[in-house]
Design a protein around this motif. Structure first.
Motif: not given
Lengths: 175, 175
Positions: B48-55
């Motif tokens: 599993l590859l978790f990506l969190h994009v922050q504005v």
């Protein structure tokens, strides 16, 4: 955690190039993708449910509900079965048998996008896999896309598998 | 068949109700769905590859590339890490650790929909899972939807998991 299997519905259709009863490039691609990326890691944990929706034509045959689950089930196909798409399903049921994954396959008559969503509601799979030709916006205007309709309207998660670039026929409308 | 694992990217974001660093209802739902329906059948076969994009906001911190793969990696978070979303990722990495599935997690700054597609191109997962609030057409006009953009533009198959009806907050825009 519960040990129930995950039920994956795969919508399949026939090739517009090679002619009936060959599966389309995009449904074959969607099926092989599902096997390679998800099912092969534990073939006994999944059930594949193949739905082939046939568009009614002038032959005027009735809606039918035959269900196929093993290569044996295709041994005594009559003319009516042939017309109704059983031979197309045979391809997928045979592949599942080779791989060792449980499956069921059936045909329905009607508008593919409407029938797929209706069958999702009835059968309640965990998710739906549909192939897509990956047409551009210009081509879509003329042919519509079943996959986009399913993503929007089906009552379960939907994963769309685009046809590979190197498998696209000269005219991308073909499949 | 090859024995390589399947790499599933999961795009996650923070809750707009409970506040930072809680995961949103829809990203939690998308993650739990992936575990229950696909991964749990053979936890060692998936990454599993978790990506969190922050504005980006007024704090003006730099783009960062920290990668987290086990609960240990979160022990010495400093203020900058906290701001950059590491605590949100900690939730998912801890869950993976409990379940016994390999994972990686990282944050990126930018417009979520653009960055997710960019990261898909860079990392080339087998497929992408995104949560969706299941907003109606009227609500979408105001908030846009990351999931629809990803389905259209990401270079890999995308599966959208809608928030369950019984988990929808009073105002469906919240998550």
């Amino acid at each position: 955690m519960a040990e129930a299997s995950s039920r994956i519905m795969v919508a399949v259709n026939e090739s517009s190039i090679k002619g009936y009863p060959n599966p389309s490039i995009s449904s074959k691609g969607a099926f092989e993708w599902t096997i390679e990326k998800i099912v092969r890691h534990n073939v006994t944990a999944f059930d594949l449910l193949f739905l082939h929706v046939q568009v009614p034509d002038e032959d005027g045959f009735d809606d039918m509900d035959s269900i196929y689950a093993s290569p044996e089930d295709f041994k005594h196909l009559n003319q009516r079965n042939r017309i109704s798409g059983a031979h197309l399903l045979e391809y997928f049921v045979n592949r599942c048998h080779e791989i060792g994954v449980r499956c069921q396959a059936w045909t329905k008559l009607g508008d593919p996008k409407e029938v797929i969503c209706h069958e999702v509601k009835r059968v309640q799979p965990d998710f739906l896999v549909v192939g897509s030709r990956g047409l551009g916006p210009f081509q879509k205007v003329f042919v519509g896309t079943v996959s986009e309709f399913c993503v929007k309207h089906c009552e379960c998660p939907v994963i769309t598998i685009k046809r590979k670039a190197n498998e696209t026929p000269q005219d991308p409308i073909d499949d």
